[in-house]
Motif scaffolding. Sequence first.
Motif, PDB file in Angstrom:
ATOM      1  N   VAL A  28       0.801  -1.208   0.000  1.00  0.00           N
ATOM      2  CA  VAL A  28       0.000   0.000   0.000  1.00  0.00           C
ATOM      3  C   VAL A  28       0.845   1.274   0.000  1.00  0.00           C
ATOM      4  O   VAL A  28       0.564   2.215  -0.738  1.00  0.00           O
ATOM      5  CB  VAL A  28      -0.952   0.015   1.229  1.00  0.00           C
ATOM      6  CG1 VAL A  28      -1.599   1.387   1.406  1.00  0.00           C
ATOM      7  CG2 VAL A  28      -2.035  -1.056   1.046  1.00  0.00           C
ATOM      8  N   ALA A  31       2.167   1.853  -3.400  1.00  0.00           N
ATOM      9  CA  ALA A  31       1.084   2.209  -4.321  1.00  0.00           C
ATOM     10  C   ALA A  31       0.736   3.691  -4.167  1.00  0.00           C
ATOM     11  O   ALA A  31       0.537   4.405  -5.149  1.00  0.00           O
ATOM     12  CB  ALA A  31      -0.143   1.338  -4.042  1.00  0.00           C
ATOM     13  N   LEU A  32       0.684   4.142  -2.954  1.00  0.00           N
ATOM     14  CA  LEU A  32       0.384   5.557  -2.686  1.00  0.00           C
ATOM     15  C   LEU A  32       1.481   6.442  -3.265  1.00  0.00           C
ATOM     16  O   LEU A  32       1.200   7.493  -3.844  1.00  0.00           O
ATOM     17  CB  LEU A  32       0.262   5.801  -1.173  1.00  0.00           C
ATOM     18  CG  LEU A  32      -0.962   5.164  -0.496  1.00  0.00           C
ATOM     19  CD1 LEU A  32      -0.861   5.288   1.023  1.00  0.00           C
ATOM     20  CD2 LEU A  32      -2.248   5.823  -1.001  1.00  0.00           C
ATOM     21  N   GLN A  35       1.072   6.758  -7.067  1.00  0.00           N
ATOM     22  CA  GLN A  35       0.015   7.688  -7.459  1.00  0.00           C
ATOM     23  C   GLN A  35       0.437   9.133  -7.250  1.00  0.00           C
ATOM     24  O   GLN A  35       0.190   9.990  -8.111  1.00  0.00           O
ATOM     25  CB  GLN A  35      -1.265   7.394  -6.659  1.00  0.00           C
ATOM     26  CG  GLN A  35      -1.887   6.046  -7.015  1.00  0.00           C
ATOM     27  CD  GLN A  35      -3.230   5.832  -6.351  1.00  0.00           C
ATOM     28  OE1 GLN A  35      -3.504   6.358  -5.270  1.00  0.00           O
ATOM     29  NE2 GLN A  35      -4.079   5.039  -6.977  1.00  0.00           N
ATOM     30  N   PHE A  95      -3.539  -7.145  -6.627  1.00  0.00           N
ATOM     31  CA  PHE A  95      -3.426  -6.306  -5.431  1.00  0.00           C
ATOM     32  C   PHE A  95      -4.733  -6.456  -4.668  1.00  0.00           C
ATOM     33  O   PHE A  95      -5.765  -6.732  -5.279  1.00  0.00           O
ATOM     34  CB  PHE A  95      -3.234  -4.845  -5.880  1.00  0.00           C
ATOM     35  CG  PHE A  95      -2.551  -3.960  -4.877  1.00  0.00           C
ATOM     36  CD1 PHE A  95      -1.170  -3.996  -4.725  1.00  0.00           C
ATOM     37  CD2 PHE A  95      -3.299  -3.088  -4.083  1.00  0.00           C
ATOM     38  CE1 PHE A  95      -0.533  -3.170  -3.803  1.00  0.00           C
ATOM     39  CE2 PHE A  95      -2.670  -2.253  -3.163  1.00  0.00           C
ATOM     40  CZ  PHE A  95      -1.288  -2.289  -3.020  1.00  0.00           C
ATOM     41  N   LEU A 101      -7.019   2.577  -4.385  1.00  0.00           N
ATOM     42  CA  LEU A 101      -5.869   1.860  -4.962  1.00  0.00           C
ATOM     43  C   LEU A 101      -6.373   0.753  -5.884  1.00  0.00           C
ATOM     44  O   LEU A 101      -5.651  -0.176  -6.233  1.00  0.00           O
ATOM     45  CB  LEU A 101      -5.005   1.257  -3.845  1.00  0.00           C
ATOM     46  CG  LEU A 101      -4.427   2.263  -2.863  1.00  0.00           C
ATOM     47  CD1 LEU A 101      -3.578   1.550  -1.818  1.00  0.00           C
ATOM     48  CD2 LEU A 101      -3.586   3.295  -3.609  1.00  0.00           C
ATOM     49  N   PHE A 104      -4.477  -0.840  -9.124  1.00  0.00           N
ATOM     50  CA  PHE A 104      -3.395  -1.827  -9.037  1.00  0.00           C
ATOM     51  C   PHE A 104      -3.905  -3.266  -9.046  1.00  0.00           C
ATOM     52  O   PHE A 104      -3.148  -4.208  -9.278  1.00  0.00           O
ATOM     53  CB  PHE A 104      -2.559  -1.565  -7.788  1.00  0.00           C
ATOM     54  CG  PHE A 104      -1.942  -0.197  -7.778  1.00  0.00           C
ATOM     55  CD1 PHE A 104      -0.848   0.084  -8.596  1.00  0.00           C
ATOM     56  CD2 PHE A 104      -2.472   0.817  -7.002  1.00  0.00           C
ATOM     57  CE1 PHE A 104      -0.287   1.352  -8.629  1.00  0.00           C
ATOM     58  CE2 PHE A 104      -1.916   2.098  -7.023  1.00  0.00           C
ATOM     59  CZ  PHE A 104      -0.823   2.364  -7.839  1.00  0.00           C
ATOM     60  N   ARG A 105      -5.160  -3.419  -8.800  1.00  0.00           N
ATOM     61  CA  ARG A 105      -5.773  -4.743  -8.772  1.00  0.00           C
ATOM     62  C   ARG A 105      -6.009  -5.282 -10.182  1.00  0.00           C
ATOM     63  O   ARG A 105      -5.761  -6.437 -10.477  1.00  0.00           O
ATOM     64  CB  ARG A 105      -7.101  -4.614  -8.021  1.00  0.00           C
ATOM     65  CG  ARG A 105      -7.818  -5.867  -7.701  1.00  0.00           C
ATOM     66  CD  ARG A 105      -8.949  -5.527  -6.720  1.00  0.00           C
ATOM     67  NE  ARG A 105      -9.821  -6.651  -6.458  1.00  0.00           N
ATOM     68  CZ  ARG A 105      -9.499  -7.699  -5.714  1.00  0.00           C
ATOM     69  NH1 ARG A 105      -8.307  -7.747  -5.177  1.00  0.00           N
ATOM     70  NH2 ARG A 105     -10.348  -8.672  -5.514  1.00  0.00           N
ATOM     71  N   HIS A 133     -10.954  11.246  -7.730  1.00  0.00           N
ATOM     72  CA  HIS A 133     -10.231  10.291  -6.884  1.00  0.00           C
ATOM     73  C   HIS A 133      -9.525  11.050  -5.759  1.00  0.00           C
ATOM     74  O   HIS A 133      -9.198  12.224  -5.936  1.00  0.00           O
ATOM     75  CB  HIS A 133      -9.233   9.559  -7.803  1.00  0.00           C
ATOM     76  CG  HIS A 133      -8.292   8.608  -7.138  1.00  0.00           C
ATOM     77  ND1 HIS A 133      -7.131   9.024  -6.506  1.00  0.00           N
ATOM     78  CD2 HIS A 133      -8.333   7.266  -7.008  1.00  0.00           C
ATOM     79  CE1 HIS A 133      -6.499   7.964  -6.034  1.00  0.00           C
ATOM     80  NE2 HIS A 133      -7.210   6.884  -6.313  1.00  0.00           N
ATOM     81  N   ARG A 135      -6.604  11.210  -4.679  1.00  0.00           N
ATOM     82  CA  ARG A 135      -5.320  11.814  -5.072  1.00  0.00           C
ATOM     83  C   ARG A 135      -5.338  12.234  -6.535  1.00  0.00           C
ATOM     84  O   ARG A 135      -4.304  12.438  -7.153  1.00  0.00           O
ATOM     85  CB  ARG A 135      -4.170  10.827  -4.800  1.00  0.00           C
ATOM     86  CG  ARG A 135      -3.833  10.669  -3.327  1.00  0.00           C
ATOM     87  CD  ARG A 135      -2.979   9.460  -3.031  1.00  0.00           C
ATOM     88  NE  ARG A 135      -3.643   8.193  -3.327  1.00  0.00           N
ATOM     89  CZ  ARG A 135      -4.605   7.649  -2.553  1.00  0.00           C
ATOM     90  NH1 ARG A 135      -4.984   8.262  -1.460  1.00  0.00           N
ATOM     91  NH2 ARG A 135      -5.181   6.512  -2.900  1.00  0.00           N
ATOM     92  N   HIS A 142      -4.439   6.307 -14.723  1.00  0.00           N
ATOM     93  CA  HIS A 142      -3.298   5.388 -14.770  1.00  0.00           C
ATOM     94  C   HIS A 142      -3.246   4.658 -16.119  1.00  0.00           C
ATOM     95  O   HIS A 142      -2.188   4.547 -16.747  1.00  0.00           O
ATOM     96  CB  HIS A 142      -3.430   4.382 -13.619  1.00  0.00           C
ATOM     97  CG  HIS A 142      -2.112   3.936 -13.075  1.00  0.00           C
ATOM     98  ND1 HIS A 142      -1.905   3.629 -11.740  1.00  0.00           N
ATOM     99  CD2 HIS A 142      -0.917   3.742 -13.687  1.00  0.00           C
ATOM    100  CE1 HIS A 142      -0.640   3.264 -11.564  1.00  0.00           C
ATOM    101  NE2 HIS A 142      -0.026   3.319 -12.722  1.00  0.00           N
TER     102      HIS A 142
END
Length: 244
Positions: A28, A31-32, A35, A95, A101, A104-105, A133, A135, A142
């Motif tokens: 996580v 991932a943050l 982004q 993910f 997030l 990412f999955r 979103h 962020r 993405h």
Amino acid sequence: MTRADPVCPGNRAGPPTAGIPYRPPADVAEALRVQEELRSRVDLLGPGPSAPATVAGLDVAYAESGDRLAAAVTVLDAATLAVVDEAVCVGRPAFPYVPGLFAFREMPALLTALERLTVRPELLVCDGHGVAHPRRFGLACHLGLVTGLPAIGVGKTPLVGSWTGPGQRRGDRADLRDGGEVVGRVLRTRDGVRPVFVSVGHRIGLDGAVERVLALTPRYRLPETTRTADRLCRRALAAGGDRS
DNA sequence: GCGACAG
DNA sequence: ATCTTGTCGC
């Protein structure tokens, strides 16, 4: 299987459509960071294709067990809405599901499906948000950055933001605002149905995105691109394997 | 501190 | 996302 010019991260398409490599995060925190690092590279203006010849829809279906998924991409003729190409990829979620997030999955499988296309679409319509979103970097952003293609996000439910009800008629809309800024638009695609949440993914403006979504919803609440991709990934999941 | 939370 | 029945409406 050799192919001429599929949509794939790192291809040699050259500017302005060259994408960036996709980096799968290990956790996580990473991932943050990804982004936060990429958010500034989103092109919020476009102009985006005013009259794209082809539009792609992307969607993913999950097995009940949650350990398997099928990602699908369908490419439609923008004028007739007929499916002109499609591809799928069956795999495992990359993910855990964490709101914010989510990309990412599904990204790895979606990117593989995109690579398998024969036709390079001019616009991506994603099942999920763009800059609407936390962020300002949802799935549509993405995917847009990695492929280098114009992309828009169409969510069925909000993730962030508030709005004041759009009218009940198709085409009625209201700004979706979060923290004082307009991050998307709440759009009624058909008379009397729940609205959808449209936001910019990459290389297209909000007005252009709304315009495209309306062009893709002549009959149902959700864009035809999303509907065809949804049927394809469910079919692929039920059919089982993916030989690759 | 307690919810809310794309798919 | 997926699990689920009936039901209202064109």
